[in-house]
Design a protein around this motif. Structure first.
Motif, mmCIF file in Angstrom:
data_model
loop_
_atom_site.group_PDB
_atom_site.id
_atom_site.type_symbol
_atom_site.label_atom_id
_atom_site.label_comp_id
_atom_site.label_asym_id
_atom_site.label_seq_id
_atom_site.Cartn_x
_atom_site.Cartn_y
_atom_site.Cartn_z
ATOM 1 N N VAL A 94 2.145 57.026 -56.463
ATOM 2 C CA VAL A 94 3.519 56.894 -55.978
ATOM 3 C C VAL A 94 3.478 56.332 -54.553
ATOM 4 C CG1 VAL A 94 5.657 58.103 -55.440
ATOM 5 C CG2 VAL A 94 4.246 58.853 -57.382
ATOM 6 N N HIS A 95 4.088 55.177 -54.362
ATOM 7 C CA HIS A 95 4.216 54.589 -53.027
ATOM 8 C C HIS A 95 5.487 55.165 -52.409
ATOM 9 C CE1 HIS A 95 3.752 50.889 -50.297
ATOM 10 N NE2 HIS A 95 4.578 51.742 -49.715
ATOM 11 N N ARG A 96 5.325 55.894 -51.333
ATOM 12 C CA ARG A 96 6.464 56.542 -50.687
ATOM 13 C C ARG A 96 6.769 55.845 -49.361
ATOM 14 N NH1 ARG A 96 7.529 61.222 -53.468
ATOM 15 N NH2 ARG A 96 5.768 62.174 -54.548
ATOM 16 N N LEU A 97 8.042 55.586 -49.167
ATOM 17 C CA LEU A 97 8.472 55.045 -47.881
ATOM 18 C C LEU A 97 8.351 56.120 -46.814
ATOM 19 C CD1 LEU A 97 11.752 53.134 -48.839
ATOM 20 C CD2 LEU A 97 9.437 52.216 -48.588
ATOM 21 N N GLY A 98 8.149 55.697 -45.586
ATOM 22 C CA GLY A 98 8.270 56.626 -44.475
ATOM 23 C C GLY A 98 9.725 57.066 -44.397
ATOM 24 N N ARG A 99 9.963 58.233 -43.829
ATOM 25 C CA ARG A 99 11.330 58.753 -43.761
ATOM 26 C C ARG A 99 11.626 59.286 -42.371
ATOM 27 N NH1 ARG A 99 11.116 62.262 -49.353
ATOM 28 N NH2 ARG A 99 10.245 60.574 -50.547
ATOM 29 N N ARG A 100 12.855 59.116 -42.002
ATOM 30 C CA ARG A 100 13.337 59.769 -40.788
ATOM 31 C C ARG A 100 14.827 60.011 -40.935
ATOM 32 N NH1 ARG A 100 13.150 54.922 -36.393
ATOM 33 N NH2 ARG A 100 14.937 53.829 -37.212
ATOM 34 N N PHE A 101 15.316 60.954 -40.155
ATOM 35 C CA PHE A 101 16.735 61.277 -40.160
ATOM 36 C C PHE A 101 17.348 60.876 -38.834
ATOM 37 C CE2 PHE A 101 15.291 63.852 -43.615
ATOM 38 C CZ PHE A 101 16.370 63.910 -44.482
ATOM 39 N N VAL A 102 18.527 60.289 -38.917
ATOM 40 C CA VAL A 102 19.330 59.980 -37.733
ATOM 41 C C VAL A 102 20.718 60.540 -37.994
ATOM 42 C CG1 VAL A 102 18.016 57.901 -37.136
ATOM 43 C CG2 VAL A 102 20.024 57.696 -38.612
ATOM 44 N N GLU A 103 21.508 60.605 -36.962
ATOM 45 C CA GLU A 103 22.891 61.065 -37.118
ATOM 46 C C GLU A 103 23.826 59.913 -36.837
ATOM 47 O OE1 GLU A 103 23.375 64.484 -34.570
ATOM 48 O OE2 GLU A 103 22.474 65.801 -36.071
ATOM 49 N N ARG A 104 24.895 59.847 -37.622
ATOM 50 C CA ARG A 104 25.903 58.818 -37.421
ATOM 51 C C ARG A 104 27.246 59.512 -37.253
ATOM 52 N NH1 ARG A 104 24.726 54.685 -40.982
ATOM 53 N NH2 ARG A 104 23.183 54.227 -39.424
ATOM 54 N N LYS A 105 27.959 59.155 -36.189
ATOM 55 C CA LYS A 105 29.291 59.703 -35.937
ATOM 56 C C LYS A 105 30.295 59.000 -36.835
ATOM 57 C CE LYS A 105 28.356 60.900 -31.171
ATOM 58 N NZ LYS A 105 28.627 60.618 -29.764
ATOM 59 N N THR A 106 31.203 59.789 -37.377
ATOM 60 C CA THR A 106 32.329 59.257 -38.143
ATOM 61 C C THR A 106 33.594 59.805 -37.490
ATOM 62 O OG1 THR A 106 32.643 61.080 -39.710
ATOM 63 C CG2 THR A 106 30.890 59.462 -40.228
ATOM 64 N N PRO A 107 34.758 59.306 -37.869
ATOM 65 C CA PRO A 107 36.003 59.859 -37.312
ATOM 66 C C PRO A 107 36.213 61.333 -37.675
ATOM 67 C CG PRO A 107 36.408 57.720 -38.326
ATOM 68 C CD PRO A 107 34.999 58.099 -38.669
ATOM 69 N N TRP A 108 35.460 61.845 -38.664
ATOM 70 C CA TRP A 108 35.667 63.209 -39.146
ATOM 71 C C TRP A 108 34.545 64.166 -38.760
ATOM 72 C CZ3 TRP A 108 35.212 58.918 -42.381
ATOM 73 C CH2 TRP A 108 36.425 58.261 -42.629
ATOM 74 N N GLY A 109 33.453 63.634 -38.208
ATOM 75 C CA GLY A 109 32.309 64.459 -37.846
ATOM 76 C C GLY A 109 31.013 63.688 -38.001
ATOM 77 N N VAL A 110 29.916 64.370 -37.732
ATOM 78 C CA VAL A 110 28.596 63.745 -37.760
ATOM 79 C C VAL A 110 27.972 63.897 -39.152
ATOM 80 C CG1 VAL A 110 26.258 63.866 -36.793
ATOM 81 C CG2 VAL A 110 28.237 64.142 -35.301
ATOM 82 N N VAL A 111 27.339 62.814 -39.616
ATOM 83 C CA VAL A 111 26.644 62.805 -40.904
ATOM 84 C C VAL A 111 25.177 62.463 -40.653
ATOM 85 C CG1 VAL A 111 26.456 61.636 -43.140
ATOM 86 C CG2 VAL A 111 28.714 62.080 -42.152
ATOM 87 N N LYS A 112 24.281 63.274 -41.225
ATOM 88 C CA LYS A 112 22.857 62.943 -41.177
ATOM 89 C C LYS A 112 22.586 61.829 -42.171
ATOM 90 C CE LYS A 112 21.162 67.268 -41.632
ATOM 91 N NZ LYS A 112 22.379 68.004 -41.470
ATOM 92 N N ILE A 113 21.749 60.884 -41.773
ATOM 93 C CA ILE A 113 21.393 59.740 -42.589
ATOM 94 C C ILE A 113 19.877 59.753 -42.782
ATOM 95 C CG2 ILE A 113 21.459 57.218 -42.780
ATOM 96 C CD1 ILE A 113 24.253 58.454 -42.455
ATOM 97 N N LYS A 114 19.435 59.685 -44.044
ATOM 98 C CA LYS A 114 18.005 59.556 -44.321
ATOM 99 C C LYS A 114 17.681 58.077 -44.385
ATOM 100 C CE LYS A 114 16.508 61.785 -47.858
ATOM 101 N NZ LYS A 114 15.975 62.302 -49.133
ATOM 102 N N GLN A 115 16.703 57.653 -43.600
ATOM 103 C CA GLN A 115 16.290 56.259 -43.597
ATOM 104 C C GLN A 115 14.914 56.133 -44.236
ATOM 105 O OE1 GLN A 115 16.563 55.384 -39.374
ATOM 106 N NE2 GLN A 115 18.591 54.492 -39.660
ATOM 107 N N GLY A 116 14.745 55.090 -45.037
ATOM 108 C CA GLY A 116 13.457 54.762 -45.640
ATOM 109 C C GLY A 116 12.822 53.623 -44.876
ATOM 110 N N ILE A 117 11.555 53.798 -44.477
ATOM 111 C CA ILE A 117 10.854 52.829 -43.645
ATOM 112 C C ILE A 117 9.727 52.193 -44.461
ATOM 113 C CG2 ILE A 117 9.652 52.465 -41.449
ATOM 114 C CD1 ILE A 117 12.460 53.787 -41.141
ATOM 115 N N TYR A 118 9.743 50.863 -44.561
ATOM 116 C CA TYR A 118 8.707 50.107 -45.267
ATOM 117 C C TYR A 118 8.112 49.096 -44.302
ATOM 118 C CZ TYR A 118 6.600 46.882 -48.640
ATOM 119 O OH TYR A 118 5.738 46.085 -49.331
ATOM 120 N N ASN A 119 6.814 49.168 -44.098
ATOM 121 C CA ASN A 119 6.136 48.268 -43.145
ATOM 122 C C ASN A 119 6.832 48.251 -41.787
ATOM 123 O OD1 ASN A 119 4.053 47.482 -44.856
ATOM 124 N ND2 ASN A 119 5.249 45.816 -45.738
#
Length: 160
Positions: free
Chosen positions: A94-119
């Motif tokens: 299984v080739h797995r992407l690297g992962r990290r979490f960032v937060e993104r502000k919305t007009p209603w509150g903050v949402v965590k975003i999972k990002q997949g990192i390739y190369n």
């Protein structure tokens, strides 16, 4: 965020096993219960595909991905909790992407975003469901609207 620290860096898991089981004559509730047990035991993925078996009997093919270290426990759960008489399994990589979490502000509150990192580049981005669900419930707005906003303001292939 399960297994997050195991998957921060892009890598290949070479000790993985894929199991396949054809199951008929079983209740859907049993399948859900079995899935929960398998995931709790440490399976990486469990899913069902509707199939037809001999004599045109409706059935399910269950597929499970796990580390070979827990193969015997996974097989035990499948044999104890389902009506199957046999399990096919084989090694997979299984080739797995690297992962990290960032937060993104919305007009209603903050949402965590999972990002997949390739190369070293962000190639996938997904809002965390529970954050979006909580915002939708709290503000009485459609869940789809929150996802649309987050994706519209998304990475577009660049760092955020």
């Amino acid at each position: 965020m399960e297994n997050f620290f195991d998957h921060m860096e892009e890598h290949e898991d070479v000790n993985m096993i894929k199991l396949e089981v054809n199951i008929d004559n079983i209740s859907s509730e049993w399948l859900g219960y079995t899935m929960d047990k398998l995931l709790k035991e440490g399976a990486n993925d469990v899913f069902y595909v509707p199939i037809f078996m001999k004599k045109n009997r409706p059935a399910y093919m269950m597929q499970v991905l796990c580390d070979q270290k827990i193969l015997e426990n996974i097989k035990r759960i499948i044999f104890e909790e389902t009506t199957t008489l046999g399990i096919r399994y084989y090694p997979v990589t299984v080739h797995r992407l690297g992962r990290r979490f960032v937060e993104r502000k919305t007009p209603w509150g903050v949402v965590k975003i999972k990002q997949g990192i390739y190369n070293g580049q962000i190639v996938q981005e997904s809002p965390e469901y529970e954050d979006c669900k909580n915002i939708a419930d709290r503000h009485q707005i459609p869940l789809k609207k929150i996802y649309d906003y987050v994706w519209k303001k998304g990475y577009k292939g660049k760092e955020t």
